[in-house]
Scaffold this motif. Sequence first.
Motif, PDB file in Angstrom:
ATOM      1  N   MET A  75       8.576  37.783 -29.535  1.00  0.00           N
ATOM      2  CA  MET A  75       9.979  37.684 -29.927  1.00  0.00           C
ATOM      3  C   MET A  75      10.603  36.395 -29.401  1.00  0.00           C
ATOM      4  O   MET A  75      11.383  35.741 -30.102  1.00  0.00           O
ATOM      5  N   CYS A  76      10.257  36.039 -28.180  1.00  0.00           N
ATOM      6  CA  CYS A  76      10.805  34.809 -27.583  1.00  0.00           C
ATOM      7  C   CYS A  76      10.369  33.588 -28.381  1.00  0.00           C
ATOM      8  O   CYS A  76      11.186  32.705 -28.692  1.00  0.00           O
ATOM      9  N   ALA A  77       9.075  33.521 -28.730  1.00  0.00           N
ATOM     10  CA  ALA A  77       8.579  32.384 -29.504  1.00  0.00           C
ATOM     11  C   ALA A  77       9.239  32.321 -30.873  1.00  0.00           C
ATOM     12  O   ALA A  77       9.639  31.243 -31.349  1.00  0.00           O
ATOM     13  N   ALA A  81      11.626  29.508 -32.733  1.00  0.00           N
ATOM     14  CA  ALA A  81      11.278  28.984 -34.058  1.00  0.00           C
ATOM     15  C   ALA A  81      12.438  29.139 -35.029  1.00  0.00           C
ATOM     16  O   ALA A  81      12.722  28.231 -35.829  1.00  0.00           O
ATOM     17  N   GLU A  82      13.126  30.297 -34.986  1.00  0.00           N
ATOM     18  CA  GLU A  82      14.288  30.506 -35.854  1.00  0.00           C
ATOM     19  C   GLU A  82      15.365  29.460 -35.618  1.00  0.00           C
ATOM     20  O   GLU A  82      16.066  29.044 -36.551  1.00  0.00           O
ATOM     21  N   GLU A  85      13.642  24.943 -33.028  1.00  0.00           N
ATOM     22  CA  GLU A  85      13.172  24.197 -31.863  1.00  0.00           C
ATOM     23  C   GLU A  85      11.655  24.244 -31.707  1.00  0.00           C
ATOM     24  O   GLU A  85      11.088  23.503 -30.904  1.00  0.00           O
ATOM     25  N   LEU A  86      11.002  25.120 -32.467  1.00  0.00           N
ATOM     26  CA  LEU A  86       9.551  25.272 -32.393  1.00  0.00           C
ATOM     27  C   LEU A  86       8.994  25.395 -33.800  1.00  0.00           C
ATOM     28  O   LEU A  86       9.448  26.229 -34.587  1.00  0.00           O
ATOM     29  N   ASP A  87       8.001  24.551 -34.112  1.00  0.00           N
ATOM     30  CA  ASP A  87       7.324  24.606 -35.406  1.00  0.00           C
ATOM     31  C   ASP A  87       6.019  25.361 -35.210  1.00  0.00           C
ATOM     32  O   ASP A  87       5.110  24.894 -34.515  1.00  0.00           O
ATOM     33  N   LEU A  88       5.905  26.542 -35.809  1.00  0.00           N
ATOM     34  CA  LEU A  88       4.715  27.369 -35.619  1.00  0.00           C
ATOM     35  C   LEU A  88       3.474  26.739 -36.229  1.00  0.00           C
ATOM     36  O   LEU A  88       2.351  27.107 -35.866  1.00  0.00           O
ATOM     37  N   ASP A  89       3.634  25.805 -37.149  1.00  0.00           N
ATOM     38  CA  ASP A  89       2.494  25.133 -37.770  1.00  0.00           C
ATOM     39  C   ASP A  89       2.106  23.843 -37.061  1.00  0.00           C
ATOM     40  O   ASP A  89       1.093  23.227 -37.404  1.00  0.00           O
ATOM     41  N   ALA A  90       2.897  23.423 -36.092  1.00  0.00           N
ATOM     42  CA  ALA A  90       2.595  22.191 -35.351  1.00  0.00           C
ATOM     43  C   ALA A  90       1.489  22.442 -34.330  1.00  0.00           C
ATOM     44  O   ALA A  90       1.309  23.565 -33.849  1.00  0.00           O
ATOM     45  N   PRO A  91       0.734  21.420 -33.972  1.00  0.00           N
ATOM     46  CA  PRO A  91      -0.294  21.592 -32.937  1.00  0.00           C
ATOM     47  C   PRO A  91       0.330  21.987 -31.601  1.00  0.00           C
ATOM     48  O   PRO A  91       1.408  21.492 -31.236  1.00  0.00           O
ATOM     49  N   SER A 352      17.629  34.929 -40.565  1.00  0.00           N
ATOM     50  CA  SER A 352      17.293  33.633 -41.138  1.00  0.00           C
ATOM     51  C   SER A 352      17.169  32.579 -40.056  1.00  0.00           C
ATOM     52  O   SER A 352      17.635  32.758 -38.945  1.00  0.00           O
ATOM     53  N   PRO A 353      16.532  31.428 -40.362  1.00  0.00           N
ATOM     54  CA  PRO A 353      16.452  30.346 -39.388  1.00  0.00           C
ATOM     55  C   PRO A 353      17.823  29.934 -38.913  1.00  0.00           C
ATOM     56  O   PRO A 353      18.794  29.913 -39.678  1.00  0.00           O
ATOM     57  N   GLY A 354      17.913  29.577 -37.654  1.00  0.00           N
ATOM     58  CA  GLY A 354      19.185  29.187 -37.090  1.00  0.00           C
ATOM     59  C   GLY A 354      20.023  30.348 -36.614  1.00  0.00           C
ATOM     60  O   GLY A 354      21.189  30.193 -36.289  1.00  0.00           O
TER      61      GLY A 354
END
Length: 361
Positions: A75-77, A81-82, A85-91, A352-354
Motif C-alpha cells: 500500500m505504501c509503494a 506511485a499514485e 513520485e514512483l514509477d513502477l515500470d522504472a528500474p 486515481s493518480p494524484g
Amino acid sequence: MAEIRGTTAEGFEEIREVFERNFTEHGDVGAGFALYVDGEQVVDLTGGVSDSSGSPYDEDTLQLVFSTTKGATAMCAHLIAERGELDLDAPVAQYWPEFGVDGKDTIPVSWLLCHRSGLVDTDAKLSFEEALDWDKVCSELARTKPAWEPGTQHGYHAVTYGWLVGEVVRRVSGVSIGEFFQREFAGPLGIDFWIGLPDEQQSRVAPLIPMGGGDHPPMMAAEEGDGSDDAPKGLIEMLDSLFGPDNLIGRALAAPGGALAPEDVWNRPELRAAQIPSANGVTCSSPFSPTSRHRYTRRRSLEITRQPANGSSTSRVPASMASSPSRSVSPMPRTSGRNSRSNTSDPPTPSSPGTAFTRTE
C-alpha cells in the motif's frame, strides 16, 4: 472450554459458532476475528487466553501477523506511485543505485512487488542481530545475485519482499517504511497497526506457539522455549529433510542469510521492534481504537481529494483496513496458528493518480 467474547450482528450468528469450534475441535488457544460489511462492523469476536497466566485474549491483545504485513508495505509503494513520485515500470536502480549490479540493473520496481526479482535470500550468511539492521540487510540484498533470471518466473520472497519494497519507499519518501505507514495510513485511520512495534506496546502482544513445542503446555513453550531433544521438527528442518539443505523455499523463509530460521526468534521483543515489513507487522483483528471506531462507523468513509491539473474535486468512497486471516491460512507457517487474530473487510477502493487520503471528522 474457552470463553468467547464479543458480538455478532443479526444474520451472522453462525460465525460465532464456527469461531467457537476452532477452540473445541481444532486446538485454538487464543484468537480474534472481525468482519466489516459496507463499512459496518458485523462481527467482533475474541476468545481464549493470551499467555500462560490465563490472561484473556481480548480486543486489546496484539498479534504478530506475518505476511499480512506485505499488504501494508505494498500500500505504501502504491500510494507513492499514485502521487507520481514512483514509477513502477522504472528500474529499481533509478531509485536505489547500489542495487543495479549482478544482473539487477534492469529489474523494474513492479517485479519487487510481484515476487519476480529472484532475490529470495542474501548470498551472505547473517546473524540475528544483523537481520535487525535495516542498512546491513539492504546492502547485502544489493550485492546479491538473483537465484534465477529476473522476470522469467515467480518465487515467494517470503521475508526479503519487505526490505526490497521498503527500501524503495525509503529512498523515494525519505522516511522508513514503518514511519511512512504510520503517517499515511495507521495514524489517519486511527488504527493499532505497526511495522516496528513501540516499546510501550510490547506488553499487549500474545506470544506465538512454535510448531516444535515439545511436551510443555503450548503457551509455556511459547514463552520459555522447549529445549527438549525429542521436540518435533520446525518448518525449516522439515523442508530441509524433504528437499535437501539449501532449498529455495527454506532459504526464503529463513532469510536473510538463515538468520530467522529458529522459530523462537519471532517471539523476541527486539524482532517486533525492528522493521521487517514482509513479516513483523503487529495488529489485531479490530484495530480501530474506541474513539476512531466510533468516528469510522459514523462516517464510514475516507475523504479522497483529487487534484487534477485543471482543478480539484472531492468524492467519498467506502474504505476499510484489511488484514489477512492469520489462523486458517498462515502466510508464514513456521509457527502454529493457535494464537491468532484476524480481520476481514472490504478492500480499499482504488483511487486515481494524484490521490491523497485525508481523515474525515
